[in-house]
Design a protein around this motif. Structure first.
Motif, PDB file in Angstrom:
ATOM      1  N   ASP A  66       0.880  -1.089   0.030  1.00  0.00           N
ATOM      2  CA  ASP A  66       0.005   0.191   0.104  1.00  0.00           C
ATOM      3  C   ASP A  66       0.909   1.327   0.138  1.00  0.00           C
ATOM      4  N   ALA A  67       0.424   2.134  -0.745  1.00  0.00           N
ATOM      5  CA  ALA A  67       1.289   3.469  -0.680  1.00  0.00           C
ATOM      6  C   ALA A  67       0.177   4.657  -0.607  1.00  0.00           C
ATOM      7  N   LYS A  68       0.360   5.822   0.199  1.00  0.00           N
ATOM      8  CA  LYS A  68      -0.528   6.781   0.397  1.00  0.00           C
ATOM      9  C   LYS A  68       0.623   8.005   0.600  1.00  0.00           C
ATOM     10  N   PHE A  69      -0.042   9.225   0.285  1.00  0.00           N
ATOM     11  CA  PHE A  69       0.936  10.273   0.632  1.00  0.00           C
ATOM     12  C   PHE A  69       0.104  11.489   0.801  1.00  0.00           C
ATOM     13  N   GLN A  70       0.870  12.660   1.416  1.00  0.00           N
ATOM     14  CA  GLN A  70       0.172  13.778   1.898  1.00  0.00           C
ATOM     15  C   GLN A  70       1.187  14.792   1.227  1.00  0.00           C
ATOM     16  N   TYR A  71       0.350  16.080   0.931  1.00  0.00           N
ATOM     17  CA  TYR A  71       1.370  17.069   0.156  1.00  0.00           C
ATOM     18  C   TYR A  71       0.901  18.361   0.678  1.00  0.00           C
ATOM     19  N   LEU A  72       2.158  19.212   0.409  1.00  0.00           N
ATOM     20  CA  LEU A  72       1.884  20.804   0.754  1.00  0.00           C
ATOM     21  C   LEU A  72       2.447  21.365  -0.583  1.00  0.00           C
ATOM     22  N   CYS A  74       1.820  22.294  -5.056  1.00  0.00           N
ATOM     23  CA  CYS A  74       0.987  22.595  -6.188  1.00  0.00           C
ATOM     24  C   CYS A  74       0.101  21.434  -6.609  1.00  0.00           C
ATOM     25  N   PRO A  75      -0.897  21.655  -7.579  1.00  0.00           N
ATOM     26  CA  PRO A  75      -1.885  20.630  -7.859  1.00  0.00           C
ATOM     27  C   PRO A  75      -1.016  19.637  -8.572  1.00  0.00           C
ATOM     28  N   ALA A  76       0.021  19.915  -9.612  1.00  0.00           N
ATOM     29  CA  ALA A  76       1.179  18.781 -10.193  1.00  0.00           C
ATOM     30  C   ALA A  76       1.688  18.020  -9.174  1.00  0.00           C
ATOM     31  N   SER A  77       2.242  18.607  -8.085  1.00  0.00           N
ATOM     32  CA  SER A  77       2.835  17.469  -7.068  1.00  0.00           C
ATOM     33  C   SER A  77       1.442  16.662  -6.499  1.00  0.00           C
ATOM     34  N   ALA A  78       0.459  17.112  -6.498  1.00  0.00           N
ATOM     35  CA  ALA A  78      -0.599  16.065  -5.937  1.00  0.00           C
ATOM     36  C   ALA A  78      -0.758  15.088  -6.905  1.00  0.00           C
ATOM     37  N   ALA A  79      -1.167  15.526  -8.185  1.00  0.00           N
ATOM     38  CA  ALA A  79      -1.423  14.555  -9.282  1.00  0.00           C
ATOM     39  C   ALA A  79      -0.060  13.680  -9.263  1.00  0.00           C
ATOM     40  N   CYS A  80       1.196  13.882  -9.264  1.00  0.00           N
ATOM     41  CA  CYS A  80       2.477  13.211  -9.449  1.00  0.00           C
ATOM     42  C   CYS A  80       2.405  12.136  -8.317  1.00  0.00           C
ATOM     43  N   GLY A  81       2.001  12.736  -6.972  1.00  0.00           N
ATOM     44  CA  GLY A  81       1.944  11.830  -5.943  1.00  0.00           C
ATOM     45  C   GLY A  81       1.015  10.660  -6.112  1.00  0.00           C
ATOM     46  N   SER A  82       0.005  11.054  -6.872  1.00  0.00           N
ATOM     47  CA  SER A  82      -1.460   9.973  -6.930  1.00  0.00           C
ATOM     48  C   SER A  82      -0.851   9.014  -8.134  1.00  0.00           C
ATOM     49  N   ILE A  83      -0.368   9.587  -9.012  1.00  0.00           N
ATOM     50  CA  ILE A  83       0.091   8.499  -9.948  1.00  0.00           C
ATOM     51  C   ILE A  83       1.421   7.746  -9.689  1.00  0.00           C
ATOM     52  N   LEU A  84       2.269   8.187  -8.879  1.00  0.00           N
ATOM     53  CA  LEU A  84       3.261   7.427  -8.395  1.00  0.00           C
ATOM     54  C   LEU A  84       2.843   6.316  -7.351  1.00  0.00           C
ATOM     55  N   THR A  85       1.930   6.578  -6.541  1.00  0.00           N
ATOM     56  CA  THR A  85       1.421   5.747  -5.381  1.00  0.00           C
ATOM     57  C   THR A  85       0.442   4.752  -6.254  1.00  0.00           C
ATOM     58  N   GLN A  86       0.011   5.073  -7.354  1.00  0.00           N
ATOM     59  CA  GLN A  86      -0.539   3.886  -8.065  1.00  0.00           C
ATOM     60  C   GLN A  86       0.527   2.867  -8.798  1.00  0.00           C
ATOM     61  N   ILE A  87       1.494   3.333  -9.312  1.00  0.00           N
ATOM     62  CA  ILE A  87       2.525   2.836 -10.087  1.00  0.00           C
ATOM     63  C   ILE A  87       3.038   1.972  -9.182  1.00  0.00           C
ATOM     64  N   ILE A  88       3.528   2.267  -7.954  1.00  0.00           N
ATOM     65  CA  ILE A  88       4.254   1.343  -7.108  1.00  0.00           C
ATOM     66  C   ILE A  88       3.463   0.287  -6.187  1.00  0.00           C
ATOM     67  N   LYS A  89       2.205   0.428  -6.331  1.00  0.00           N
ATOM     68  CA  LYS A  89       1.518  -0.508  -5.587  1.00  0.00           C
ATOM     69  C   LYS A  89       1.691  -1.857  -6.235  1.00  0.00           C
ATOM     70  N   ARG A  90       2.058  -2.987  -5.480  1.00  0.00           N
ATOM     71  CA  ARG A  90       2.306  -4.359  -5.900  1.00  0.00           C
ATOM     72  C   ARG A  90       3.697  -4.557  -6.761  1.00  0.00           C
TER      73      ARG A  90
END
Ligand code: FES
Length: 141
Positions: A66-72, A74-90
């Motif tokens: 499992d992978a989750k993130f918090q951010y402080l 820009c919107p791009a950093s949030a989207a990058c965190g979302s995609i990265l956590t999707q990519i790394i699961k499993r």
């Protein structure tokens, strides 16, 4: 944030050149949050001042469960965190270590040029989190 305000913000992102995929990830806050009792958690602040804190749950076979993130930031950093956590699961840790910012950018359909460093923030946070986890494992083995 009200629904109307959210819709207006998403329209602004579209006008600023963000892809539909980025807008979708940002709007749905995919994988934003924290994991209780993670195997590793690490916050990293990039040169621009934005921060991502990544939480990973890693099983005994060294697979990211499992992978989750918090951010402080820009919107791009949030989207990058979302995609990265999707990519790394499993993924195995070894595979996750090889992920680059280009992988993130490709998966999300690109970013406006001035925001490309936001993918670097997410990927650097991942690599630092894995290093922290491996250091911890070494100490206890
Ligand atoms: Fe800093 Fe996007 S502007 S991560």
């Amino acid at each position: 944030m009200s629904r109307k305000r959210t819709r207006e913000n998403l329209e602004l992102l579209k006008a600023a050149g963000y892809s539909g995929r980025v807008i979708e990830l940002y709007g749905n806050k995919v994988n934003v949050g924290l994991i209780e009792n993670p195997d590793v958690a690490l916050a990293y602040t990039g040169p621009c001042g934005d921060t991502i804190k990544l939480y990973l749950k890693i099983n005994k076979d060294k697979v990211i469960e499992d992978a989750k993130f918090q951010y402080l930031g820009c919107p791009a950093s949030a989207a990058c965190g979302s995609i990265l956590t999707q990519i790394i699961k499993r993924k195995r840790l070894q595979e996750a270590k090889e992920i680059t910012e280009d992988d993130v950018l490709k998966e999300m359909g690109g970013l406006p040029d001035v925001e490309c460093h936001c993918a670097e923030l997410a990927v650097t946070t991942l690599h630092k989190a894995i290093s922290k986890y491996e250091e911890k494992e070494k100490k206890f083995s």
